[in-house]
Design an enzyme around this catalytic site. Structure first.
Site, mmCIF file in Angstrom:
data_model
loop_
_atom_site.group_PDB
_atom_site.id
_atom_site.type_symbol
_atom_site.label_atom_id
_atom_site.label_comp_id
_atom_site.label_asym_id
_atom_site.label_seq_id
_atom_site.Cartn_x
_atom_site.Cartn_y
_atom_site.Cartn_z
ATOM 1 N N GLY A 40 0.794 -1.244 0.000
ATOM 2 C CA GLY A 40 0.000 0.000 0.000
ATOM 3 C C GLY A 40 0.811 1.271 0.000
ATOM 4 N N GLY A 116 13.774 -4.293 -4.304
ATOM 5 C CA GLY A 116 13.974 -4.595 -5.716
ATOM 6 C C GLY A 116 15.037 -3.694 -6.308
ATOM 7 N N HIS A 447 -31.732 19.204 -4.636
ATOM 8 C CA HIS A 447 -31.931 20.174 -3.558
ATOM 9 C C HIS A 447 -32.358 19.432 -2.297
ATOM 10 C CE1 HIS A 447 -33.128 23.804 -1.496
ATOM 11 N NE2 HIS A 447 -34.250 23.199 -1.157
HETATM 12 C C1 LIG Z 1 0.857 12.588 5.443
HETATM 13 C C2 LIG Z 1 0.509 12.404 3.999
HETATM 14 C C3 LIG Z 1 -0.799 12.547 3.598
HETATM 15 C C4 LIG Z 1 -1.136 12.371 2.267
HETATM 16 N N1 LIG Z 1 -2.452 12.523 1.906
HETATM 17 C C5 LIG Z 1 -2.800 12.371 0.611
HETATM 18 C C6 LIG Z 1 -4.157 12.473 0.231
HETATM 19 O O1 LIG Z 1 -5.035 12.705 1.050
HETATM 20 N N2 LIG Z 1 -4.474 12.300 -1.068
HETATM 21 C C7 LIG Z 1 -3.506 12.040 -2.018
HETATM 22 O O2 LIG Z 1 -3.848 11.897 -3.192
HETATM 23 N N3 LIG Z 1 -2.207 11.930 -1.677
HETATM 24 C C8 LIG Z 1 -1.830 12.074 -0.387
HETATM 25 N N4 LIG Z 1 -0.519 11.910 -0.030
HETATM 26 C C9 LIG Z 1 0.467 11.626 -1.098
HETATM 27 C C10 LIG Z 1 0.418 10.140 -1.477
HETATM 28 O O3 LIG Z 1 0.633 9.368 -0.326
HETATM 29 C C11 LIG Z 1 1.464 9.832 -2.532
HETATM 30 O O4 LIG Z 1 1.288 10.705 -3.623
HETATM 31 C C12 LIG Z 1 1.323 8.405 -3.015
HETATM 32 O O5 LIG Z 1 1.487 7.496 -1.960
HETATM 33 C C13 LIG Z 1 2.352 8.104 -4.109
HETATM 34 O O6 LIG Z 1 2.170 6.801 -4.545
HETATM 35 P P1 LIG Z 1 3.337 5.970 -5.229
HETATM 36 O O7 LIG Z 1 2.725 4.694 -5.658
HETATM 37 O O8 LIG Z 1 4.024 6.784 -6.249
HETATM 38 O O9 LIG Z 1 4.425 5.693 -4.109
HETATM 39 P P2 LIG Z 1 4.407 5.381 -2.558
HETATM 40 O O10 LIG Z 1 3.073 5.398 -1.961
HETATM 41 O O11 LIG Z 1 5.472 6.254 -1.981
HETATM 42 O O12 LIG Z 1 4.884 3.870 -2.513
HETATM 43 C C14 LIG Z 1 6.148 3.461 -2.933
HETATM 44 C C15 LIG Z 1 6.408 2.089 -2.354
HETATM 45 O O13 LIG Z 1 7.604 1.589 -2.934
HETATM 46 C C16 LIG Z 1 8.354 0.902 -1.947
HETATM 47 N N5 LIG Z 1 9.736 0.866 -2.400
HETATM 48 C C17 LIG Z 1 10.591 1.910 -2.551
HETATM 49 N N6 LIG Z 1 11.781 1.470 -3.055
HETATM 50 C C18 LIG Z 1 11.647 0.133 -3.219
HETATM 51 C C19 LIG Z 1 12.510 -0.885 -3.697
HETATM 52 N N7 LIG Z 1 13.731 -0.603 -4.146
HETATM 53 N N8 LIG Z 1 12.064 -2.156 -3.719
HETATM 54 C C20 LIG Z 1 10.811 -2.456 -3.284
HETATM 55 N N9 LIG Z 1 9.945 -1.546 -2.813
HETATM 56 C C21 LIG Z 1 10.358 -0.255 -2.792
HETATM 57 C C22 LIG Z 1 8.115 1.714 -0.694
HETATM 58 O O14 LIG Z 1 8.366 0.921 0.455
HETATM 59 C C23 LIG Z 1 6.647 2.079 -0.852
HETATM 60 O O15 LIG Z 1 5.828 1.108 -0.247
HETATM 61 C C24 LIG Z 1 -0.142 12.049 1.307
HETATM 62 C C25 LIG Z 1 1.190 11.885 1.709
HETATM 63 C C26 LIG Z 1 1.511 12.062 3.035
HETATM 64 C C27 LIG Z 1 2.937 11.871 3.454
#
Ligand SMILES: Cc1cc2nc3c(=O)[nH]c(=O)nc-3n(C[C@H](O)[C@H](O)[C@H](O)COP(=O)(O)OP(=O)(O)OC[C@H]3O[C@@H](n4cnc5c(N)ncnc54)[C@H](O)[C@@H]3O)c2cc1C
Length: 468
Positions: A40, A116, A447
């Site tokens: 997640g 990875g 409404h």
């Molecule tokens: C406090 C907070 C509140 C937020 N609220 C919102 C919101 O309300 N609405 C919204 O749209 N966005 C929100 N965001 C932003 C949102 O969380 C991110 O934009 C989103 O999670 C990005 O998704 P992603 O899939 O790019 O990466 P991420 O969610 O960052 O996931 C990346 C995953 O890759 C894994 N990973 C990294 N490197 C490796 C590797 N080499 N090998 C294997 N696994 C790896 C990590 O462990 C992680 O689980 C919020 C962020 C924060 C910090």
């Protein structure tokens, strides 16, 4: 070498897990590598979901304390049990991350546990907790490694006194004084949570306005609302130093305009100044091109500079760092890999701040349109004149629709409302379909709903709102 895959996705955040599910739906043999124990990504584990849980619980606590009596709901002895509130947040996160495990099984996605790294454009090596390395062959690789919090130069986040959003989602006690550095959406959502739970909160922002990138009208009105809620602000101010002295932080900052220096002591400091993408050395060594902010450069098919290697989500140089943007890119890239025409429309990605009231926008702001020399017309409608908002005592805020002066096509919508986050979907859909403000004005809205303010704002473009 282990089994051959069509797609290996690195990272299981909203970009990665959605990409894996869509790939599997399209008949591609798919694996997803995740280094954390739970699936997640940031969104489910330490971002969107836990923050929304605390926003919801703290708002209910605040309402029970301050608003229920006015409605004739008499309450006595309302007490905060923070550890129970945190447990509720934990349970929600657990249920949702387990839900992704279930979806992986249902879609026959191989979950590879470990870190990875890309050995070549067709090989991903996974290093597990015991340092064992296993390599997997794959036709395509999708990098979805997301982002992590950044700090200010010379300031180290210890997650005890100087915390990132991760630490601020798990305080064990309500801090008496909390300083939040950064007036963007993460800083302001967490400011709201802790203010409602009893902290004295001060936000220090480098710019002369909060929520950069949002419409100036919205930013000004939102600042007033947050001030009224008791959150203090120091705008146009640069933090120069934070010293930790005996379990307290001493924050030094200077006003950018008049050079006035201030020093404030507090129990916790939240650094919410932005996030940086997770790029491993190995990616740079392979020759994957990055922009000057160290984000992966991709073309409109999410291809990196190396064939068969794609990238999506927070890690790329396109679009806002938001979960739903990452999800849509996950779907698009899976469809592109499967030979279909995946696409993301970056002009219609909504953004929401889940405070109370909420702030939401989609499309362009008035400032952007001015810069681009686009001629436009504006329609505004205040919630003070919306019957449902009146019924619910939620009259703060307004809807602002901007449409092209000649064609009347909707170019951007911004709003502040108790339910702005839900209402903005209508406008994102309208923009996807290339709607005019007239289309919205002539669409029947139920409404009494807050959404009637959208119709009225559209009518206001033509100077014919009914209720204002
Ligand atoms: C406090 C907070 C509140 C937020 N609220 C919102 C919101 O309300 N609405 C919204 O749209 N966005 C929100 N965001 C932003 C949102 O969380 C991110 O934009 C989103 O999670 C990005 O998704 P992603 O899939 O790019 O990466 P991420 O969610 O960052 O996931 C990346 C995953 O890759 C894994 N990973 C990294 N490197 C490796 C590797 N080499 N090998 C294997 N696994 C790896 C990590 O462990 C992680 O689980 C919020 C962020 C924060 C910090």
């Amino acid at each position: 070498m282990e089994s051959n895959f069509d797609v290996i996705v690195i990272g299981s955040g909203p970009g990665g897990y959605v990409c894996a599910i869509r790939s599997a739906q399209l008949g591609l043999k798919t694996a997803c590598v995740e280094l954390s124990n739970t699936l997640g990504g940031v969104c489910l584990n330490r971002g969107c979901i836990p923050s929304k849980s605390l926003l919801n619980s703290s708002e209910l606590y605040h309402k029970a304390q301050k608003e229920f009596n006015n409605l004739g709901i008499e309450t006595t002895n309302i007490k905060l049990n923070l550890s129970k509130m945190m447990n509720n947040k934990k349970k929600t996160v657990q249920t949702l991350t387990k839900g992704i495990e279930f979806l992986f099984k249902k879609n026959k996605i191989t979950h590879l546990k470990g870190r990875g790294s890309i050995a070549s454009s067709n090989t991903v090596t996974v290093t597990d907790d015991s340092k064992k390395k296993t390599s997997y062959k794959t036709k395509n690789i999708v990098i979805a490694t997301g982002s992590e919090p950044t700090s200010l130069p010379g300031i180290k986040i210890d997650e005890k006194i100087i915390v990132s959003s991760t630490g601020a989602l798990s305080f064990e006690k309500v801090p008496k004084e909390l300083i939040v550095i950064g007036g963007g959406y993460i800083g302001l959502e967490l400011s709201s949570v802790w203010k409602r739970l009893g902290s004295n909160v001060m936000v220090i922002e480098f710019l002369d306005h909060i929520i950069p990138g949002m419409d100036k009208d919205i930013s000004d009105a939102f600042l007033k609302i947050l001030n009224k809620q008791g959150i203090n602000f120091r705008l146009d101010s640069k933090v120069t130093r934070i010293n930790v002295v005996k379990n307290k932080a001493v924050v030094d900052f200077i006003n950018n305009k008049n050079a006035k220096r201030e020093r404030i002591e507090c129990n916790k400091v939240l650094i919410a100044v932005g996030r940086k993408s997770n790029i491993s050395d190995n990616i740079s060594k392979l020759g994957v091109k990055l922009d000057n902010q160290k984000k992966i450069k991709v073309n409109n098919k999410f291809e990196t500079s190396i064939k068969n290697i794609y990238a999506i989500g927070d890690v790329i140089d396109k679009g806002p760092m938001l979960a739903h943007k990452a999800e849509d890119e996950g779907i698009a890239v899976a469809e592109i890999i499967a030979g279909q025409a995946g696409h993301v429309n970056y002009d219609a990605i909504p953004a929401v701040i889940y405070t109370s009231p909420e702030v939401a926008m989609v499309g362009k702001t008035e400032e952007q349109l001015k810069k681009e020399n686009v001629k436009y017309r504006v329609g505004k409608f205040p919630f003070l004149a919306n019957s449902r908002a009146k019924v619910n005592n939620e009259t703060e805020g307004f809807v602002k629709i901007i449409a092209d002066e000649k064609t009347d096509k909707v170019l951007g919508v911004s709003m502040i409302s108790a339910v702005a986050g839900t209402m903005i979907a209508e406008l994102a859909l309208a923009m996807e379909f290339g709607a005019s403000s007239e289309d919205i004005a002539r669409t029947c809205h139920a409404h009494p709903t807050h959404s009637e303010a959208v119709k009225e704002a559209a009518m206001a473009i033509d100077k014919r709102p009914i209720h204002f």
